[in-house]
Write a protein that holds these residues in place. Structure first.
Motif, PDB file in Angstrom:
ATOM      1  N   GLU A   1      -7.819  20.430  14.732  1.00  0.00           N
ATOM      2  CA  GLU A   1      -9.013  20.430  15.228  1.00  0.00           C
ATOM      3  C   GLU A   1      -8.658  21.056  16.645  1.00  0.00           C
ATOM      4  O   GLU A   1      -9.466  21.394  17.341  1.00  0.00           O
ATOM      5  CB  GLU A   1      -8.583  18.415  15.925  1.00  0.00           C
ATOM      6  CG  GLU A   1     -10.047  17.677  16.252  1.00  0.00           C
ATOM      7  CD  GLU A   1      -9.686  16.681  16.204  1.00  0.00           C
ATOM      8  OE1 GLU A   1      -9.857  15.842  15.606  1.00  0.00           O
ATOM      9  OE2 GLU A   1     -10.549  15.644  17.440  1.00  0.00           O
ATOM     10  N   GLU A   2      -7.792  21.107  17.298  1.00  0.00           N
ATOM     11  CA  GLU A   2      -7.112  21.589  18.342  1.00  0.00           C
ATOM     12  C   GLU A   2      -7.182  23.042  18.084  1.00  0.00           C
ATOM     13  O   GLU A   2      -8.162  23.915  18.681  1.00  0.00           O
ATOM     14  CB  GLU A   2      -5.522  21.284  18.470  1.00  0.00           C
ATOM     15  CG  GLU A   2      -5.096  20.555  19.497  1.00  0.00           C
ATOM     16  CD  GLU A   2      -3.575  20.605  19.332  1.00  0.00           C
ATOM     17  OE1 GLU A   2      -2.756  21.377  19.098  1.00  0.00           O
ATOM     18  OE2 GLU A   2      -3.300  19.022  20.097  1.00  0.00           O
TER      19      GLU A   2
ATOM     20  N   ARG B   1     -13.293  28.876  18.179  1.00  0.00           N
ATOM     21  CA  ARG B   1     -14.470  28.660  18.806  1.00  0.00           C
ATOM     22  C   ARG B   1     -14.271  28.918  20.159  1.00  0.00           C
ATOM     23  O   ARG B   1     -15.552  30.101  20.666  1.00  0.00           O
ATOM     24  CB  ARG B   1     -14.913  27.081  19.078  1.00  0.00           C
ATOM     25  CG  ARG B   1     -16.622  26.680  19.465  1.00  0.00           C
ATOM     26  CD  ARG B   1     -16.999  26.886  18.988  1.00  0.00           C
ATOM     27  NE  ARG B   1     -18.469  28.031  19.119  1.00  0.00           N
ATOM     28  CZ  ARG B   1     -19.567  28.192  18.754  1.00  0.00           C
ATOM     29  NH1 ARG B   1     -20.184  27.551  17.331  1.00  0.00           N
ATOM     30  NH2 ARG B   1     -20.533  28.968  19.687  1.00  0.00           N
TER      31      ARG B   1
ATOM     32  N   ARG C   1      -9.198  24.370  16.028  1.00  0.00           N
ATOM     33  CA  ARG C   1     -10.614  24.619  15.900  1.00  0.00           C
ATOM     34  C   ARG C   1     -11.552  25.061  16.964  1.00  0.00           C
ATOM     35  O   ARG C   1     -12.326  25.817  17.201  1.00  0.00           O
ATOM     36  CB  ARG C   1     -11.346  23.766  14.991  1.00  0.00           C
ATOM     37  CG  ARG C   1     -12.379  23.834  14.589  1.00  0.00           C
ATOM     38  CD  ARG C   1     -13.332  22.102  13.624  1.00  0.00           C
ATOM     39  NE  ARG C   1     -13.338  21.512  14.515  1.00  0.00           N
ATOM     40  CZ  ARG C   1     -13.135  20.068  14.193  1.00  0.00           C
ATOM     41  NH1 ARG C   1     -12.318  19.239  14.070  1.00  0.00           N
ATOM     42  NH2 ARG C   1     -13.005  19.284  15.693  1.00  0.00           N
ATOM     43  N   LYS C   2     -10.681  24.400  18.776  1.00  0.00           N
ATOM     44  CA  LYS C   2     -11.827  24.176  19.639  1.00  0.00           C
ATOM     45  C   LYS C   2     -10.846  25.741  19.919  1.00  0.00           C
ATOM     46  O   LYS C   2     -11.614  26.534  20.754  1.00  0.00           O
ATOM     47  CB  LYS C   2     -10.674  23.447  20.172  1.00  0.00           C
ATOM     48  CG  LYS C   2     -11.947  21.834  20.084  1.00  0.00           C
ATOM     49  CD  LYS C   2     -11.573  20.726  20.762  1.00  0.00           C
ATOM     50  CE  LYS C   2     -11.855  19.409  20.303  1.00  0.00           C
ATOM     51  NZ  LYS C   2     -11.006  19.132  20.726  1.00  0.00           N
TER      52      LYS C   2
ATOM     53  N   ALA D   1     -18.831  22.237  13.456  1.00  0.00           N
ATOM     54  CA  ALA D   1     -18.330  22.229  14.914  1.00  0.00           C
ATOM     55  C   ALA D   1     -17.796  23.404  15.265  1.00  0.00           C
ATOM     56  O   ALA D   1     -18.720  24.180  16.929  1.00  0.00           O
ATOM     57  CB  ALA D   1     -17.340  21.446  14.990  1.00  0.00           C
TER      58      ALA D   1
END
Lengths: 560, 361
Positions: B179-180, B186, B182-183, B208
């Motif tokens: 999750e981290e 992005r 991925r951010k 996302a």
């Protein structure tokens, strides 16, 4: 006050004593021998033998030859192994089953006979290929001479190829292809990728194969004896052999002094080898899930490359056996022709079967194979058990001891044994050979057994102990039955190695204790190629039967 | 740079059968956006990516990157991967274990024959960008999974590629790190404004990260659109089902009334988001669990009003997942942890027409 002794501790220490006696003792004797005056009486401490051995003017040439021989051999076998492994794992080359054959079958053909068959083909006076070429082109001189350093490198390189392949191929197979692909995407072409990524990543495996090749060719005696000696190319192994077996003044002290440096080199290289294999495991990267990239299409190169592989397997497997079989039937060296076939007879076979020494050698070899393998496996079971299941410092010591002889060059350790046996009634008996065989080949018995033990869960054994069985009963009732497949294949492996043992035997064998390989060597020294071939075929037959049995038994138990 | 893919097919032959990995794919990937190829495993998304980058050769069709045709069967053009000037992050990162971080990242520049001090400077810049400053001399294999991932990203970016491609780059990370990362990714890609093609089977990742998503199945592109369009307004039943959890109810269109399409189904008469489906035709009603707002007790039946009973409740952390019996149907719904409902309770809920999605069979 003594606490209760753990039976496992007692077992460990008795094994350390036995294995230590088998492996460390001959080394100690070698060291002692190298500093003493003569084989029968140690006499005073002296460094004369070292001085004599290392100031011998021939010694420099021996060292130079040895260096070229071992480096050339390892280079040839490693490069060939890389090439074959790449073709097998990464391209669409047909009949991939052939690669498995190349990596296994040469185990069935004793090195000695492999060397003989090449000598029969390419020796300058009556090698079959040379004869054929001379006839075909009306040449005055033989175009090839196998009796040279290059001939030795060629033959030994082919012999070491399967071992190198078995080291390189798994590394190549587990190689993550994405490492190469990312290099391509980064802008590097095929060749640059090969040099900058593929080979460096495989480096530990390549170096391991190369190092093991050096150790093995350093210890090799069959090829130097069969191909080097007729061409007067001496390497360390044959230099040692000359010192102890020919002429009137055999000098075991000098041999021990030379042997010391071979032993030290060999042990050092094995240490390097083990470090490299550990390193190559560290190199394992995140393994790819799922996507399996398509194989490289060889296109037009597919058939020629396959032809090359086919030729190689022909040279490794078919040729030696065919040449020996042919030679065993014709009266003397001649190019295959209708005349040759009309002259074929069983004369050499009859001569061998009537030769008392050949029959004695056959009997001795079979005895050593059966009894030696049985005793060797029994010892291996206990040693492997302690190595795998007993986690103590003593067990670690036992492990190091038992793998020590892996690096022993047979002829050198044979000299060490000689210093020992000559003091005992064992000298010149079959038991001397038996002890020597077990000591030198112990790692080959332990390894399959250790991996079998790894698969037996500790609880199986513990519940037997809780049920009231003693450790020995537990071993007999629980562990051994579970180990049967490992025991059977270990036994057959040892037996097939003992049937064709040469390097240790040439030192320890005496009149009355001849074995097959030694008898074959004698035949070659007398130029009796027909008889040699007939006896060789017998040896290959026994050895092949054992390897086939091992494979069948292995598969049988795997399926169960 | 825009990528145009037209008529690309790729076949594999296995055990005498032909497998269509790509089946006549036509696609335009817009410039300077994050474009995701989403699909179940075996849908051909990775094969398509590998065709773009040049590691696979299609059997038919044409691929152009910007103005340059990099592959064309008819024109007999095949540019090898090293000449396409792209960057790629592999699923396994493909960090070369025998090189340190600097050498890994510098490789594309060294291959291009750039001057030494320029390489040092560019590598330092790129490592700063991916927040790996000062890691130059570390052996690459000694880094954590997330750091290796950033090395791979730096290596893909360092030579200023026309397009950067990602092949499931987060699938080897654990859930939290994924999750981290991925951010971060992005954020990095947003700053760069570069054309990025991203392959994943993870729908949350796709939603996302992407500006645009193409959903693939069996070697074909089923649907293309923005994440919102794909999630809320899919045209295909497969897409609606794949992109999120959905209750799929067979329905028959009755009429179009007041800008809504009205259907009959096992839940009664339901007014849905308008769709151009003729009256009498079969369709599938798709309701996402988070839009079923369950309330206690029964309610008078009517249009878009459903009565049911809670069959089971499962606590999954931020919410309860409930199975609701409504007539013969089993519906999945989300229930607030403090709603005070238990299994066996009679409940009712209203369906908002905007969240009742009709998709073609």
């Amino acid at each position: 006050m003594n606490g209760p002794t753990n039976p496992r501790t007692r077992l460990t220490w008795s094994l350390i004593f036995i294995v230590g006696a088998l492996t460390v003792f001959p080394v100690l004797m070698l060291v002692l021998g190298s500093f003493s005056e003569g084989l029968t009486a140690f006499g005073h401490f002296t460094t004369d033998k070292y001085v004599a051995a290392y100031t011998d003017p021939a010694f420099f040439e021996v060292i130079a030859n040895t260096a070229i021989f071992v480096l050339g051999t390892s280079l040839l076998s490693t490069v060939l192994a890389l090439f074959l492994a790449y073709l097998n794992t990464r391209t669409d080359i047909p009949f991939k089953g052939l690669f498995r054959v190349i990596s296994i079958v040469p185990m069935m053909i004793p090195h000695l006979l492999f060397a003989v068959s090449w000598a029969l083909l390419l020796n300058p006076s009556n090698g079959l290929v040379n004869l054929a070429l001379k006839q075909a082109f009306g040449l005055d001189e033989a175009p090839f001479n196998i009796y040279s350093l290059w001939g030795m490198i060629l033959v030994e390189g082919l012999l070491e190829l399967p071992i190198a392949y078995l080291i390189v191929a798994p590394a190549m197979a587990s190689f993550d292809v994405a490492l190469e692909e990312s290099s391509r995407v980064c802008g590097a072409g095929t060749w640059r990728t090969l040099l900058r990524v593929t080979l460096p990543v495989l480096r530990p495996a390549i170096l391991a194969a190369f190092t093991l090749g050096i150790v093995r060719s350093l210890a090799s005696f069959a090829v130097p004896a069969m191909i080097g000696m007729p061409g007067r190319v001496q390497v360390l192994a044959t230099h040692l052999y000359t010192m102890i077996s020919t002429g009137f003044a055999t000098d075991y002290g000098k041999a021990a002094a030379v042997g010391m440096s071979v032993l030290v080199a060999s042990v050092t290289l094995i240490v390097v080898y083990r470090a490299l294999t550990a390193e190559s495991e560290k190199f394992v990267t995140v393994s790819s899930r799922g996507f399996r990239p398509t194989l490289i299409e060889l296109g037009r190169a597919r058939l020629p490359l396959f032809g090359l592989v086919g030729l190689l397997s022909l040279a490794l497997i078919v040729l030696p056996v065919a040449v020996l079989l042919y030679t065993s039937f014709v009266p003397y060296s001649m190019v295959p022709s209708s005349r040759a076939f009309s002259l074929m007879s069983l004369r050499h076979w009859a001569a061998v079967l009537e030769d008392p020494i050949s029959l004695l050698a056959l009997k001795n070899s079979l005895f050593l194979a059966v009894v030696g393998a049985t005793l060797g496996v029994m010892l291996s079971v206990f040693v492997a058990y302690v190595i795998v299941k007993v986690k103590s410092r003593a067990a670690g010591l036992l492990e190091s001891l038992s793998y020590l002889s892996f690096s022993f060059p047979g002829i050198v350790i044979g000299v060490g044994f000689m210093w020992f046996f000559v003091q005992t009634p064992l000298y010149a008996t079959i038991w001397a050979l038996l002890l020597g065989y077990i000591a030198t080949y112990l790692p080959y018995g332990i390894r399959p057994m250790a991996s079998a033990f790894v698969q037996i869960h500790g609880h199986l054994e513990e519940s037997s102990l809780v049920c009231g069985a003693s450790p020995l009963t537990t071993m007999r009732r629980i562990i051994v039955p579970l180990l049967i497949p490992g025991i059977v294949s270990g036994w057959i492996l040892l037996a097939s190695m003992f049937v064709r043992e040469l390097t240790l035997s040439v030192v320890l064998s005496r009149p009355g204790t001849e074995v097959l390989a030694v008898q074959i060597l004698r035949f070659s020294e007398d130029g009796l190629w027909g008889r040699l071939s007939a006896l060789g075929i017998v040896m290959i037959f026994i050895s092949t039967t054992l390897v086939v049995l091992a494979t069948v038994v292995g598969n049988r138990f795997k399926a169960a | 740079m825009e990528i145009r893919i037209s008529g690309v097919s790729k076949y594999y032959y296995a055990e005498g059968k032909t497998i269509k990995a790509l089946d006549d794919v036509n696609l335009v990937i817009p410039a300077n956006r994050i474009f995701t190829l989403l699909g179940p495993s075996g849908s051909g998304k990775t094969t398509l990516l590998r065709c773009i980058v040049g590691l696979e050769m299609p059997d038919t069709g044409e691929i152009a990157i910007g103005d340059e045709i990099v592959w064309s069967r008819e024109k007999n053009i095949s540019v090898p991967p090293e000449k396409r000037g792209l960057g790629m992050v592999f699923q396994t990162y493909a960090i070369w274990p025998h090189m340190n971080v600097f050498d890994n990242v510098a490789y594309p520049l060294q291959v291009r024959g750039m001057a030494k001090d320029e390489i040092t400077q560019r590598v330092a810049e790129t490592l700063r960008f991916v927040q790996l400053e000062g890691f130059e001399r570390r052996p690459a294999t000694k880094l954590s999974g997330g750091q290796q991932q950033r090395v791979a990203l730096a290596r893909a970016l360092v030579a200023a590629p026309k397009v950067i491609l990602f092949d499931e780059p987060l699938s080897n990370l654990d859930a939290k790190l994924r999750e981290e990362t991925r951010k971060e990714l992005r954020a990095f890609l947003g700053k760069l404004g570069i054309t990025a093609v991203y392959v994943t089977h993870d729908r949350v990742e796709a939603l996302a990260l992407s500006d645009s998503i193409a959903v693939m199945r069996a070697g074909q592109i089923v649907e293309t659109g923005s994440p919102q369009k794909i999630y809320f307004d899919a045209d295909h039943r497969f897409v609606a089902d794949f992109i999120g959890r959905a209750n799929l109810v067979p329905a028959r269109v009755v009429a179009e009334e007041g800008g809504q399409t009205v259907v009959d189904c096992a839940l009664g008469r339901v007014a849905c988001q308008r769709r151009a489906i003729p009256a009498g035709a079969e369709a599938t009603l798709c309701i996402r669990p988070e839009f079923i707002h369950v309330m206690n007790g029964e309610a008078p039946a009517g249009q878009n009003m459903v009565n049911g009973r809670i069959a089971s409740l499962a606590f999954v952390g931020e919410t309860y997942e409930a199975e609701i019996h409504a007539g013969e149907l089993q519906l999945l719904a989300r229930i607030d942890p403090d709603a005070g409902l238990a299994a066996g309770d009679a409940v009712h809920f209203a369906l908002a027409p905007a969240h009742c999605l009709l998709v073609a069979q």
